[in-house]
Design an enzyme around this catalytic site. Structure first.
Site, short mmCIF file in Angstrom:
data_model
loop_
_atom_site.label_atom_id
_atom_site.label_comp_id
_atom_site.label_asym_id
_atom_site.label_seq_id
_atom_site.Cartn_x
_atom_site.Cartn_y
_atom_site.Cartn_z
N ASP A 17 -1.80 5.17 -5.44
CA ASP A 17 -2.17 4.30 -4.33
C ASP A 17 -2.39 2.87 -4.80
O ASP A 17 -3.43 2.53 -5.38
CB ASP A 17 -3.44 4.83 -3.66
CG ASP A 17 -3.74 4.12 -2.36
OD1 ASP A 17 -3.03 3.16 -2.02
OD2 ASP A 17 -4.69 4.53 -1.68
N ASP A 54 0.83 -1.19 0.00
CA ASP A 54 0.00 0.00 0.00
C ASP A 54 0.87 1.25 0.00
O ASP A 54 1.49 1.58 1.01
CB ASP A 54 -0.91 -0.02 1.23
CG ASP A 54 -1.90 1.13 1.25
OD1 ASP A 54 -2.04 1.80 0.21
OD2 ASP A 54 -2.53 1.35 2.29
#
Length: 482
Positions: A348, A153
């Site tokens: 992201d 992430d």
């Protein structure tokens, strides 16, 4: 291969973007959370309440008496050599086969002096794609090693493990990611301090521990991370790869420790997710795979600059300067103004989909004859995935354009049910996101040494790794071989 039926009720976008959106759930694991939805936008930073010391020694945590996140002064770049927590590191072989010739890796190596640059230091790991939802990396934690898999992430900055499976979106998937038991590791240490993060749907809470961790050909001693004791919706832990110490947290992250231990030269990693369902995804810490792009990597500065971001929440924002499409057999068309268009967007990997201004989503949706369901999601015919078109994102006033193939852009939630790769951001929000539906089309290098994202079009024409971070900006001297 996990059956698509498993994902039929899921649209997971495990993301850590920015605070400020209302939570749909309060607290971790307070009842089941199986309703399909997006895990987006954490709404509350956790508080750092650790004492910084356990009965077995000192750890990276809050100093005694800390009751919350200490507001830091305007951050300055502290030498990575300040992270010197203890034992020398080893580098066991990772699972899988790293690309290119293997580096010369001694089994035991003392930590090098800060003035001595590491050479030929990089660590490679394959990533597992979970049906286009997210990508996981394998970790081995403790003594003896316990294997777990966690989402990578770039929108968050901490490592946590052990989601609660009976309240996750998929108990079967959750159990397959493995569990870490601190009491079964002779090298585990309890740090203390509460970990508590809420998401748009779902949350997690737990406590901090420290243990030896193996990742991507490296073994790192005394890594601090959170062990969840309650959560909902999430079916895997998260490895946050964003800016960490001294910005968002007051202890070194996994990426920070790779640098301080001399395993890599600088806080840099490269990412090639590859095409949807291509079964080739990788991450390289401290290196670049020169056979995944053509020509030089183009620098795209983090924007807004980190000096203008919240010093406790530095993220990989980049400025998108055009959005358009290239339909099969046609010339490219740009849907944004030709002059002075700016749209900062967060890169992201933890977000399944991308999120734009609603007017742009509507224009792109029209090109695919999209329909909108009752929840506001743009749905498209899955047959478009077989067409040879691209959705195009421009950076630096067109100096770099990433052309994302339809197959990688359109997300197939399950057979016969597809979503447009971009969806509207929440009403009134400017938290625009470039998620996996964009990242699959690009080769990206996240460079915290230069505060730059280096990028080019993704190709896969072989394997060969070059070390980066020996000097600031040296990624710009790398030329792709495709």
């Amino acid at each position: 291969m996990l059956a698509h039926a498993v994902f039929g009720g899921l649209l997971l976008a495990v993301a850590c973007h920015s605070a400020g959106l209302p939570a749909s759930s309060s607290g971790g694991g307070k009842g089941p959370a199986r309703n399909p939805g997006y895990v987006r936008m954490p709404v509350a930073r956790h508080q750092f309440n650790g004492t910084g010391k356990s009965s077995r020694g000192w750890h990276w945590s809050s100093p005694p008496g800390a009751t919350g996140f200490p507001p830091p002064p305007q951050p300055s770049r502290r030498p990575w050599s300040t992270f010197q927590p203890g034992a020398s590191s080893t580098q066991p072989a990772s699972s899988g086969h790293p690309p290119g010739p293997s580096p010369s890796v001694p089994s035991h190596r003392p930590r090098r002096d800060a003035q001595v640059q590491a050479t030929n230091r990089w660590g490679w790991s394959s990533l597992e794609e979970l049906g286009g939802i997210a990508y996981t990396i394998q970790l081995d934690i403790g003594t003896p090693p316990q294997t777990v898999k966690v989402f990578i992430d770039t929108g968050s900055y901490e490592l946590w493990v052990n989601p609660r499976c009976d309240t996750s979106a998929s108990a079967t998937l959750c159990e397959a990611q493995g569990t870490y038991y601190p009491d079964k590791s002779s090298s585990s240490m309890f740090v203390g301090g509460e970990f508590d993060v809420s998401y748009g749907t779902g949350s997690v809470e737990g406590y901090y521990w420290s243990d030896v961790l193996s990742i991507a050909m490296f073994q790192i001693p005394q890594v601090q991370f959170a062990v969840a004791n309650d959560s909902n919706y999430a079916f895997a832990g998260i490895l946050g790869l964003g800016y960490a110490y001294p910005y968002s947290i007051n202890y070194p992250s996994v990426l920070n420790l790779m640098v301080s231990e001399g395993l890599i030269s600088a806080p840099i990693f490269s990412l090639g997710l590859g095409g949807d369902q291509d079964n080739f995804s990788e991450i390289i810490f401290g290196g670049v795979n020169t056979w995944k792009f053509s020509g030089p990597l183009v620098p795209v500065p983090i924007w807004p600059p980190i000096s203008q971001q919240d010093p406790r929440w530095i993220q990989y924002w980049v400025n998108v300067t055009s959005v358009g499409m290239t339909k099969p057999g046609e010339h490219p068309v740009i849907y944004t103004p030709s002059d002075a268009f700016d749209m900062p967007m967060l890169l992201d990997t933890g977000s399944t989909l991308s999120y734009l201004r609603e007017d742009l989503v509507a224009v792109i949706g029209q090109q695919f004859d999209a329909t909108v369901d009752n929840a506001g999601n743009y749905l498209v015919d899955c047959a478009y995935r077989d067409q040879d078109g691209t959705v195009d994102f421009g950076f630096d006033s067109g100096r770099m354009v990433i052309n994302v193939p339809y197959k990688d852009f359109i997300y197939q939630q399950y057979p016969g049910h597809c979503l447009l790769g971009v969806q509207p951001a929440d009403a009134g929000s400017t938290n625009y996101v470039l998620g996996d539906t964009f990242i699959r089309g690009a080769y990206l290098v996240f460079d915290q040494q230069s505060d730059t994202i280096w990028m080019n079009q993704y190709y896969n024409c072989g394997d060969g790794v070059a070390t980066v971070g020996l000097s600031k900006g040296d990624t710009g001297r790398i030329v792709g071989a495709c």
